[in-house]
Design an enzyme around this catalytic site. Structure first.
Site, PDB file in Angstrom:
ATOM      1  N   PRO A 194       0.804  -1.229   0.000  1.00 48.47           N
ATOM      2  CA  PRO A 194       0.000   0.000   0.000  1.00 48.47           C
ATOM      3  C   PRO A 194       0.833   1.273   0.000  1.00 48.47           C
ATOM      4  O   PRO A 194       0.362   2.332  -0.366  1.00 48.47           O
ATOM      5  CB  PRO A 194      -0.821  -0.115   1.293  1.00 48.47           C
ATOM      6  CG  PRO A 194      -0.795  -1.544   1.647  1.00 48.47           C
ATOM      7  CD  PRO A 194       0.518  -2.068   1.159  1.00 48.47           C
TER       8      PRO A 194
ATOM      9  N   ASP B  93      -7.507   1.852 -26.143  1.00 48.13           N
ATOM     10  CA  ASP B  93      -8.007   1.978 -24.766  1.00 48.13           C
ATOM     11  C   ASP B  93      -8.277   3.441 -24.457  1.00 48.13           C
ATOM     12  O   ASP B  93      -7.419   4.277 -24.685  1.00 48.13           O
ATOM     13  CB  ASP B  93      -6.924   1.482 -23.782  1.00 48.13           C
ATOM     14  CG  ASP B  93      -7.096   0.006 -23.518  1.00 48.13           C
ATOM     15  OD1 ASP B  93      -6.397  -0.538 -22.661  1.00 48.13           O
ATOM     16  OD2 ASP B  93      -7.963  -0.580 -24.200  1.00 48.13           O
TER      17      ASP B  93
ATOM     18  N   ARG C 167      -1.381  -7.535 -21.319  1.00 52.36           N
ATOM     19  CA  ARG C 167      -2.268  -7.223 -22.455  1.00 52.36           C
ATOM     20  C   ARG C 167      -1.639  -6.180 -23.366  1.00 52.36           C
ATOM     21  O   ARG C 167      -2.084  -5.973 -24.489  1.00 52.36           O
ATOM     22  CB  ARG C 167      -3.643  -6.777 -21.995  1.00 52.36           C
ATOM     23  CG  ARG C 167      -3.672  -5.499 -21.207  1.00 52.36           C
ATOM     24  CD  ARG C 167      -5.081  -5.241 -20.709  1.00 52.36           C
ATOM     25  NE  ARG C 167      -5.990  -4.890 -21.771  1.00 52.36           N
ATOM     26  CZ  ARG C 167      -6.025  -3.687 -22.359  1.00 52.36           C
ATOM     27  NH1 ARG C 167      -5.160  -2.751 -22.007  1.00 52.36           N
ATOM     28  NH2 ARG C 167      -6.888  -3.413 -23.300  1.00 52.36           N
TER      29      ARG C 167
ATOM     30  N   GLU D 111       1.168  -7.710   7.702  1.00 50.41           N
ATOM     31  CA  GLU D 111       0.944  -6.273   7.864  1.00 50.41           C
ATOM     32  C   GLU D 111       2.159  -5.499   7.384  1.00 50.41           C
ATOM     33  O   GLU D 111       2.142  -4.293   7.349  1.00 50.41           O
ATOM     34  CB  GLU D 111       0.666  -5.935   9.330  1.00 50.41           C
ATOM     35  CG  GLU D 111      -0.623  -6.528   9.872  1.00 50.41           C
ATOM     36  CD  GLU D 111      -0.579  -8.045   9.879  1.00 50.41           C
ATOM     37  OE1 GLU D 111      -1.522  -8.679   9.369  1.00 50.41           O
ATOM     38  OE2 GLU D 111       0.432  -8.589  10.370  1.00 50.41           O
TER      39      GLU D 111
END
Ligand SMILES: COc1ccccc1CNc1ccc(C(N)=O)cn1
Length: 246
Positions: free
Chosen positions: A89, A169, A154, A116
């Site tokens: 994160p 896209d 992709r 964590e």
């Protein structure tokens, strides 16, 4: 050709997403190679511990540095040339631009934590990048790793059927996707915009550009500022802002 080495304590999590559809075909075509490494195989203690309690106390367990280091040495990834990415994160937030940049590499190593946190030496001495897929905390780095592998793979030439669908896209032009329709042209009284049935390509292209600008302005005005709009775009945007029904 791009090769991913993924280090995880739950390699089996990757079986289904990489075992089906486009990513499976891409591997069969030899365009993408995904190798999974179980960090637990690189532990040396009897309990095969990959985590441990933090020095200085505090809750939660941390990912240990040795097993990851031993796994990396086995893989033989050159830290100077190969992105060794810790999914966390605290990382750089992933987006299409980061996916484009990563797709230029021939090798990418992904480190998936399941705790964590991680021993700081993994961040500073082993990984050379930290990437987050968004501002939320998950039980591990495996899902973020799958997202990254999908978005990067992709972009590898040949992975998607028709080449232009990757370049077309919406986000690669920085705009959200315009409305799209396919057969039937009428369903339960729900029609398709006449312009799309007209076969008038110039009109269709400008209709699409205007709809993409409208949708982006309404939903993601933050993306508008990043664009270098053409004069034509500004005209279309002004019409959109004046609530031009067309
Ligand atoms: C080293 O892993 C961690 C380190 C600290 C907290 C949680 C984890 C594992 N959980 C994660 C990982 C990545 C993301 C993300 N937003 O990309 C979300 N949760």
């Amino acid at each position: 050709m791009i090769r991913f080495d993924i280090l995880s304590t739950f390699p089996e999590m990757f079986d289904s997403p990489f075992g089906s559809s486009l990513l499976k075909k891409a591997q069969e075509k030899g365009l993408v190679q995904i190798r999974l490494h179980n960090i637990r195989d690189y532990t040396e203690d009897r309990h095969r511990m990959t985590d441990d309690a933090p020095y200085g106390g505090g809750g939660g367990m941390l990912m240990k540095v040795e097993p990851v280091d031993k796994a990396l040495r086995e893989i033989g990834a050159d830290r100077e040339a190969v992105p060794i990415i810790l999914l966390t994160p605290q990382g750089q937030v992933f987006n299409q631009g980061v996916a484009e940049e990563l797709s230029a590499h021939s090798r990418i190593v992904l480190l998936c934590g399941h705790y964590e946190g991680v021993d700081e030496r993994i961040r500073t001495k082993l990984a050379n990048r930290e990437i987050s897929i968004g501002d939320y905390v998950l039980t591990g780095g495996e899902l973020p790793a799958m997202v990254l592998v999908d978005a990067v793979s992709r972009l590898v030439p040949g992975v998607l059927g028709n080449a232009e669908s990757a370049s077309a896209d919406s986000l690669s032009f920085g705009l959200l996707e315009y409305p799209q329709y396919t057969r039937p042209s009428e369903y339960r009284g729900w029609g398709v915009p006449e312009v799309l049935l007209s076969g008038h390509h110039k009109l269709i292209t400008s209709w699409r550009r205007k709809e993409a600008l409208k949708r982006t302005w309404l939903r993601r005005p933050d993306l508008i500022e990043k664009l270098d709009l053409t004069e034509e775009d500004r005209k279309l945007l002004r019409e959109v802002m004046q609530g031009d029904p067309e």
